[in-house]
Motif scaffolding. Structure first.
Motif: not given
Ligand code: SRM
Ligand SMILES: Cc1cc2nc3c(=O)[nH]c(=O)nc-3n(C[C@H](O)[C@H](O)[C@H](O)COP(=O)(O)OP(=O)(O)OC[C@H]3O[C@@H](n4cnc5c(N)ncnc54)[C@H](O)[C@@H]3O)c2cc1C
Ligand code: SF4
Ligand code: FES
Lengths: 114, 845
Positions: B564-566, B597-604, B634-639, B670-672, B688-690, B708-710
């Motif tokens: 798992y990740s933390v 992470t892309g969400g401005q925090r640390v993943d372990l 709610l995931r993150t509020v980037k700043s 319903p979704h993140k 504007q991508s949130k 959203n991005g993604g």
């Molecule tokens: C860890 C991280 C990548 C990284 O190393 O930076 C990550 C990792 C995962 N992302 Fe992400 N996403 C991460 C930032 C993002 C971002 C960037 C952001 O948030 O600014 C995006 C694009 C922005 C967005 O969501 O609009 C992003 C778009 C996705 C998507 C596509 C969502 C979509 O609507 O298309 C998925 C797939 C889903 O959710 O169905 C996804 C799903 C996942 C999953 C949960 C895939 C999975 O089911 O295993 C990954 C596992 C996370 C974990 O194990 O902790 N991740 N993911 C980032 C965690 C951010 C955080 O601190 O919580």
């Protein structure tokens, strides 16, 4: 030495999580045990996910599809028939299924599947 | 050498660019080497939505050019270079910066310029045309000091310009030459009511004013003198008194020019030179120029087809229009002035509610010739279809504009429309096109829009597109099965309502009352999420644990190897040095892979199931909380760093981000859901991508929603501007609760918005105008979630019986020996399958 035709004591009934799975170590095998309290039924299959190739099936969500009791893999969501271990999406894939019962409030597993 | 012919396009405006897109998508794309001249420093942008520039949209938002469009399609574009001569003899175009390009075919798409009336003093400082982004920048600069603004011209564009001036905070006047506003589109009655309404929103309307001179003012920068002897003092003057086709290049090279301007074209859009086409606002067809995009797009399509030896012709265009000015609806169809011989007129006037409607019909009252709607334009789509498709009117045509009296309204069902009926004029999509796409499997509004482009331009046709969709699905007997799975014959929204109305608190109860069988991962996850959204109880509670999705069940994200990740929460991306050290110490102690992470925090990464509780205990002791990286929540509020440090910052984006993250953390949805807050319009936080994006501006906070991005990126829609913090939070509470209550399972806010009938305007009407009377309930529900927040990891580690679930084996303290790591770049990573087999074999031997 073979324990294969024996019922092995695992844990107390209290350790089961209703509508969910736990994992037991039975003579080196990882066994996923699922408990449906509604009809007081238990199922046991191997914990190995043949798609993700890791031992995680006990952590999947359970339920039924068209009446077949199943677990859905926590990794990629394929379903496995809990009675037989057969994968519902791919007929070439299955996991072992085992015997499991409750005796005097203890959970027991039998790897021969009796 | 290539055998390609050279095609030169002069002008990269709306129509010129639409032409390039069409040809790039066509079969003849390879036949031509394409070169285009773009006089402006910006590539094509959306002039139709130009005024949104004042609401915070940027030039990039308005751009019509898809990323890499020119590179991918091998089109050469000369930006900021104006074509200055067409040498028809040698078939070449010469540009200001010295390019000489020989052409085989030439397309003129030079648009038009704002008509500036020949008044002495018309070129004084802060006298600006209203046409380009440059003009808007000038207006904004002028507005910094100006207090009063006047718009010359009371037509469609003039009124829009007035709205822009008013929104910039100026006391605004509209100066109209004749006695009616929008004189081309409205009759006297409609225009009079419109003037009243415009006055009501605070814009002064001056009619019959012929400006004779502009000179120094006493109180303001300028004084406008009118022929009737009156005067008006103003600091800024905007010209919007009509358009002048940019035909200067055409006339210089001897092409035929129409008496009232514009390069003359025939039905093939050919000019008097058989190798030169003209399209858009610079062209004149049968002595008409068209000041709207749709006719220009029709011309562009015709030319592409002509070049491919097709026979599509341009045969005129409908100039019906609808617009909304700060809440005032106006629409005009066909022949509003009843100039057709024998035409008859029905009018409906409601002085109390401020509504005026006029129908113009033929002498037998059988067909609609025109209409005017002021104050209430809801009938516009229906009337437009009667007009465009020559559909026979009902026996009492006035029933179409009279308020319905109990019996069913005389609306026109989409079934009555022929397949050829044009539904979306922006992209020329007919009912037949929609039906084909529906038949092809596009059975949701979102899919249909995506497939056909319908309703993605001005959006005016969205309601009609939706009703065609509904009607077709019903006819085809395609019951769109919206049941979430075999266990519940309900949609997610139904289930949410059941939970709410019957106060159901567990999956088992809901299954007993409304479902069958044992459930599956779909309904369990959905209902688990609904229960958590509504009641916000601890998700690992005995009743709830078995319906949590994989990751929620153990409050961590499962990785490919079963570890798992933390992710501890770092609200707003802010973290103290001590916090970072604590996280580092935990990572080191447990040997975890560490990444930002892309969400401005640390993943372990790489924590075994049995390690999770002790890892979290240490993090919680160091002051951290669950980051809900595992939840549909709610995931993150980037700043961005914002005004505290940044020299451009307008407000404290970090402070707001932290406050918002702490408010909404733990909210199941319903979704993140992702937020971001930027301290100024440079937008370093990419708000504007949130799902929820916030940008600090001089007047407060601008709120964007549903980005959203993604997989399929979508920019958020600008929802409201200049909000104070209290209002901002209210709106976010309402938007999010409404989303949680009504979205489908696994539907991001973007898809929810794209499928919402009425789209952004509807969401605004629910959230801002409280159209459904729901706002109090939406806020209360959110407040309940906020008040019942708990860190689920804290609750978990404090309860021995919950910690027990994290053992890998129920009957042994061993851990899963198949989890094997390899070192890479100084950290661990999961062994791949071959490596794992090899290492396991070594272990055994
Ligand atoms: C860890 C991280 C990548 C990284 O190393 O930076 C990550 C990792 C995962 N992302 Fe992400 N996403 C991460 C930032 C993002 C971002 C960037 C952001 O948030 O600014 C995006 C694009 C922005 C967005 O969501 O609009 C992003 C778009 C996705 C998507 C596509 C969502 C979509 O609507 O298309 C998925 C797939 C889903 O959710 O169905 C996804 C799903 C996942 C999953 C949960 C895939 C999975 O089911 O295993 C990954 C596992 C996370 C974990 O194990 O902790 N991740 N993911 C980032 C965690 C951010 C955080 O601190 O919580
Ligand atoms: C504020 C505003 C609001 C509007 N609202 C609506 C609306 O709601 N609905 C609607 O249908 N229409 C609306 N319009 C009209 C719509 O924008 C135009 O119909 C459309 O832009 C015409 O496209 P075009 O390509 O012909 O001209 P343009 O978009 O003006 O493009 C022409 C381009 O060619 C360039 N050019 C000219 N000469 C040369 C040269 N010699 N060399 C190189 N480049 C050259 C120009 O700089 C310009 O960039 C609006 C217009 C404005 C200004
Ligand atoms: S968005 Fe503005 S305030 Fe924030 S860091 Fe960027 S420039 Fe500075
Ligand atoms: S009519 Fe403009 S988007 Fe369809």
């Amino acid at each position: 030495m073979s324990y294969k035709d024996e019922w092995v004591d695992i844990c107390s009934k209290e350790d089961l999580v209703p509508n969910s799975g736990i994992c037991a170590l039975v003579t080196g095998e990882q066994v996923a045990i699922f408990y449906f309290p509604d009809n007081d039924t238990l199922y046991a299959i191997n914990n190995f996910d043949p798609f993700g190739k890791v031992h995680v099936l006990s952590r999947g969500m359970v339920g039924d599809l068209n009446g077949v009791p199943m677990v859905s893999s926590p990794l990629y969501k394929q379903h496995f028939n809990l009675k037989t271990g057969q994968c519902l999406e791919d007929e070439d894939v299955s996991v072992e299924s085992y015997g499991v019962r409750i005796k005097d409030d203890r959970v027991e597993v039998n790897l021969t599947g009796e | 050498m290539s055998t390609k012919q050279t095609l030169v396009v002069i002008g990269n405006g709306m129509v010129g660019h639409n032409f390039l897109e069409n040809i790039a998508e066509s079969d003849i794309a390879d036949k031509y080497q394409i070169v285009t001249f773009c006089e402006e420093e910006l590539l094509a942008y959306d002039r139709v939505h130009l005024s949104e520039y004042f609401d915070g949209k940027t030039a990039a938002d308005l751009s019509l050019v898809k990323p890499n469009f020119f590179e991918e399609n091998n089109i050469t574009v000369h930006i900021g270079d104006k074509a200055i001569e067409i040498d028809r003899e040698n078939k070449q175009v010469i540009s200001e910066k010295g390019q000489t390009i020989a052409y085989d075919k030439l397309v003129l798409a030079m648009g038009s310029s704002a008509f500036v009336p020949p008044i002495p003093g018309n070129d004084r400082e802060n006298c600006i045309a209203y046409r380009t982004i440059d003009d808007l920048d000038d207006m904004m600069a002028a507005a910094k000091t100006a207090k009063v603004g006047a718009v010359v011209g009371g037509g469609l564009l003039g009124l829009e310009a007035a709205k822009a001036l008013q929104n910039l905070g100026l006391k605004t006047y509209v100066v109209q030459f004749d006695s009616r506003l929008m004189s081309a589109q409205l009759d006297d009655g409609g225009a009079a009511l419109l003037a009243e309404k415009i006055e009501d929103i605070g814009v002064s309307v001056l009619l019959d004013k012929n400006t004779t001179d502009i000179s120094d003012g006493d109180k303001c920068m300028h004084k406008m003198s009118f022929s009737d002897g009156t005067e008006l003092e103003t600091d800024m003057i905007l010209y919007s008194a009509g358009i002048r086709p940019r035909d200067e290049l055409g006339s210089a090279c001897g092409l035929d020019i129409a008496p009232r301007g514009g390069v003359v074209i025939n039905n093939q859009c050919l000019t008097s030179d058989p190798d030169i086409y003209a399209i858009g606002e610079c062209a004149s067809w049968q002595e008409q120029t068209f000041g709207l995009v749709a006719p220009g797009y029709a011309m562009a399509r015709a030319v592409v087809d002509q070049l491919a030896d097709g026979d599509t012709l341009f045969t005129g265009a409908d100039m019906s229009t609808k617009l909304k000015l700060n809440g005032v609806d106006v629409a005009s169809i066909g022949d509003p002035h009843a100039t057709t011989p024998g035409a008859l007129v029905y009018t409906y006037q409601n002085g109390v509610d401020g509504i005026y409607k006029r129908l113009v019909v033929d002498k037998d009252s059988k067909y609609l010739l025109g209409a005017v709607l002021v104050g209430d334009a809801e009938d516009y789509p229906t009337l437009l279809q009667y007009y465009l498709n020559g559909i026979e009117l009902p026996d009492n045509p006035d029933s179409l504009i009279l308020p319905s009296r109990g019996d069913a309204p005389a609306g026109l069902g989409p079934d009555a429309l022929p397949d050829s009926a044009q539904i979306c004029s922006c992209f020329d999509i007919t009912k037949g096109d929609l039906c084909a796409s529906i038949e092809g499997g596009c059975t949701t509004l979102g899919a249909l829009k995506d497939d056909t482009k319908a309703a993605t331009g001005c959006g005016g046709c969205a309601a009609l597109v939706k009703s065609v969709l509904d009607c077709e699905l019903e006819k085809a007997g395609i019951e769109v099965n919206t049941d979430i799975c075999e266990h519940f014959p309900y949609t997610r929204q139904d289930l949410y309502n059941l939970v709410m109305v019957e106060e159901i608190k567990s999956f088992t109860d809901l299954l007993k009352l409304h479902g069958t069988g044992q459930g599956c991962e779909i309904c369990k996850q959905t209902i688990g999420s609904i229960l958590a959204s509504y009641w916000n109880e601890y998700v690992l509670e005995e009743d709830h644990v078995s319906v949590q999705d994989t990751n929620d069940a153990f409050l961590a994200n499962m990785q490919k190897d079963g570890t798992y990740s933390v992710v501890p929460r770092m609200a707003g991306g802010e973290v103290t040095p001590d916090g970072l050290i604590a996280v580092g110490q935990v990572a080191k102690k447990y040997g975890l892979y560490t990444k930002l992470t892309g969400g401005q925090r640390v993943d372990l990464f790489g924590a075994r199931l049995d390690q999770l509780p002790s890892i979290w205990k240490e993090l919680i002791d160091a002051g951290f909380e669950s980051g809900h990286a595992y939840g549909k929540s709610l995931r993150t509020v980037k700043s961005c760093v914002g005004s505290t440090w940044c020299r451009f910052g307008v407000d404290d984006s970090v402070g707001l981000a932290i406050e918002l993250e702490n408010r909404y953390k733990g909210l199941r949805s319903p979704h993140k859901i992702k937020f971001a807050v930027s301290g100024c319009t440079r937008e370093c936080a990419e708000a504007q991508s949130k799902d929820i994006g916030i940008i600090a501006v001089e007047g407060g906070w601008n709120l964007y929603v549903c980005g959203n991005g993604g997989m399929k990126p979508r920019h958020g829609d600008l929802f409201a501007t200049n909000l104070d913090k209290e209002t901002l939070i209210k709106y976010i509470d309402r938007v999010l609760t409404f989303y949680v209550q009504t979205a489908d399972r696994m539907q991001r806010t973007s898809v929810w918005m794209d499928n919402m009938e009425g789209g952004l305007d509807y969401l605004r009407s629910v959230v801002i105008d409280d159209k459904l009377g729901l706002c109090d309930q939406l806020e209360d529900q959110m407040q309940r979630v906020v008040d019942t927040y708990q860190c689920e990891w804290k609750t978990t580690i404090e309860d021995e019986s919950k910690v027990k679930r994290f053992r890998h084996f129920v009957n042994s303290d061993k851990h899963d020996e198949n989890i094997i790591f390899i070192e890479e770049r100084g950290q661990i990573r999961p062994a791949n399958i071959e490596e794992r087999q090899l290492l396991l074999a070594e272990k055994v031997s």
